[in-house]
Design an enzyme around this catalytic site. Structure first.
Site, PDB file in Angstrom:
ATOM      1  N   LYS A  75     115.024 160.138  26.645  1.00  0.00           N
ATOM      2  CA  LYS A  75     115.606 159.968  27.990  1.00  0.00           C
ATOM      3  C   LYS A  75     115.944 158.505  28.308  1.00  0.00           C
ATOM      4  O   LYS A  75     116.949 158.227  28.955  1.00  0.00           O
ATOM      5  CB  LYS A  75     114.654 160.498  29.066  1.00  0.00           C
ATOM      6  CG  LYS A  75     114.515 162.022  29.069  1.00  0.00           C
ATOM      7  CD  LYS A  75     113.661 162.458  30.253  1.00  0.00           C
ATOM      8  CE  LYS A  75     113.360 163.941  30.193  1.00  0.00           C
ATOM      9  NZ  LYS A  75     112.654 164.426  31.379  1.00  0.00           N
ATOM     10  N   ASP A 111     115.770 165.806  37.358  1.00  0.00           N
ATOM     11  CA  ASP A 111     114.387 166.283  37.559  1.00  0.00           C
ATOM     12  C   ASP A 111     113.995 166.271  39.041  1.00  0.00           C
ATOM     13  O   ASP A 111     113.353 167.198  39.530  1.00  0.00           O
ATOM     14  CB  ASP A 111     113.397 165.417  36.771  1.00  0.00           C
ATOM     15  CG  ASP A 111     113.469 165.696  35.274  1.00  0.00           C
ATOM     16  OD1 ASP A 111     113.866 166.814  34.890  1.00  0.00           O
ATOM     17  OD2 ASP A 111     113.129 164.792  34.490  1.00  0.00           O
TER      18      ASP A 111
END
Ligand code: ATR
Length: 285
Positions: A75, A111
Site C-alpha cells: 500500500k 478503507d
C-alpha cells in the site's frame, strides 16, 4: 474514464504478498455477475521486488489492467508510485485502490469510507458524538482515525500498547487526536459515544482482554474492524454489557465499492446476498 468502460473485457486485479487469503475476488466477482458486466477481477501475487515493474506495466497499459486493489505489503509503495494520489492517500501515505484515467495512474484509499459506510448503514447517527476511542495504532487504525475525524467527531482518543505509535498518529492527524497508553483506557472511555477496535486482539487464535465498557455513553456503539470471527470477543462483551455493536464485515464490503465503480462504471450495492456469500466462504476456512 468514459463510455469505453461499458465495453467488454475490462480487467482489474488485487495484488498483495501473499494474496490468496483475499476475499476481494469473491466480492467483485459477485458484482460483475449480478450487474451482468463482462469484466474480470483476479488476485495476482506480486513480490515486493517485482512490484515496481508491475506498476510500470499498468501505467504503460501493457498489463491489460485498468486498475485494481493493493493490499499488504504494497500500500505504501503503491501510493509513492502513483501519478495522482488523492488527498486521503497522501495523508495516510498509503493507497489501496488504483485506476488509470486520462493516461495517468490515480490512487485513493477507500478503507475509511468503508468504515463510515458500514456504520452509516448499521448504526446511523454514530457520528453524533463528541468523543471516540480508537484502540490500536497500526496501519488499519490510520484510515479509521482519518475517517472519524473527517466526519466531525472532534475528540479522538487513540489507545495503544506502544504509546509511541499512538503519538505518531496524534502528531499526524491533528490537535484533536490524543495518544494514551492501555492503562488509560477506562478513563478516556468516559462519556465516549464510539469505541473502535483496530487491533488483532480477539482475532482467531488471539486472547482478548476483558474490557469494562460501562464508562461509555449509554447510547454508545462498539465496533471492531476484525471480522474473523464475525462476533469478536470484544463485541460479545460489549453486547453482554448492553451496548450496540457493529461487526467489521461491512467495512470490507463497502471499501470495495469505489474501486468497482471506477473500473467498471457502475456503482454496486452492498446487500444481504453479498454478506451471505462472504460469510459462507468464511465458514469454509
Ligand atoms: P494493522 O496494519 O492490521 O493495524 P499492525 O500495524 O501490526 O497491524 O498493528 C496492530 C495493532 O494491534 C497495533 O496497535 C498493536 O499494538 P502495538 O503498536 O503496541 O504493537 C496492536 N496489538 C497487537 N497485538 C496486541 C496485544 N497482544 N496487545 C495489545 N495490542 C496489540
Amino acid at each position: 474514464m468514459g463510455d469505453s468502460r461499458e465495453t467488454h473485457g475490462l480487467n482489474a486485479f488485487v495484488t498483495g504478498y501473499p494474496v490468496k487469503h483475499s476475499r476481494s475476488p469473491l466480492i467483485h466477482g459477485h458484482w460483475l455477475r449480478t450487474l451482468d458486466l463482462a469484466g474480470s477481477y483476479r488476485a495476482v501475487e506480486v513480490t515486493p521486488d517485482a512490484f515496481p515493474a508491475f506498476i510500470a506495466a499498468l501505467k504503460d497499459r501493457s498489463s491489460g489492467y485498468i486498475g485494481g486493489n493493493v493490499t499488504i505489503p504494497h500500500k505504501e509503495i503503491a501510493f509513492k508510485l502513483a501519478d495522482r494520489p488523492d488527498e486521503l492517500s497522501a495523508e495516510l501515505g498509503a493507497s489501496n485502490t488504483l485506476w488509470l484515467e486520462d493516461g495517468l495512474l490515480h490512487a485513493t484509499n477507500t478503507d475509511g469510507r468503508g468504515f463510515t459506510s458500514n456504520l452509516d448503514e448499521r448504526h446511523p447517527g454514530w457520528d453524533q458524538t463528541g468523543q471516540a476511542v480508537i484502540l490500536g495504532a497500526g496501519g488499519a487504525s490510520r484510515a479509521v482515525i482519518q475517517a472519524v475525524r473527517d466526519r466531525g467527531v472532534n475528540e479522538i482518543h487513540v489507545v495503544n500498547r506502544t504509546i509511541e505509535r499512538a503519538r505518531e498518529l496524534s502528531d499526524r492527524f491533528g490537535v484533536h487526536i490524543h495518544a494514551h497508553p492501555m492503562a488509560a483506557l477506562g478513563e478516556v472511555m468516559q462519556g465516549a459515544g464510539l469505541f473502535v477496535n483496530t487491533t488483532s486482539l480477539g482475532m482467531e487464535n488471539e486472547v482478548a482482554p476483558t474490557i469494562d465498557f460501562s464508562p461509555l455513553a449509554e447510547n454508545a456503539v462498539v465496533t471492531d474492524i476484525v471480522y474473523v470471527p464475525l462476533k469478536t470477543p470484544l463485541l460479545a462483551q460489549a453486547k453482554e454489557q448492553g451496548f450496540a455493536i457493529v461487526d467489521g464485515l461491512g467495512m470490507l464490503l463497502y471499501q470495495a465499492v469505489p474501486g468497482f465503480e471506477k473500473w467498471f462504471g457502475k456503482r454496486p450495492v452492498v446487500d444481504a446476498a453479498l454478506r451471505a456469500l462472504i460469510i459462507a466462504d468464511m465458514d469454509k476456512h
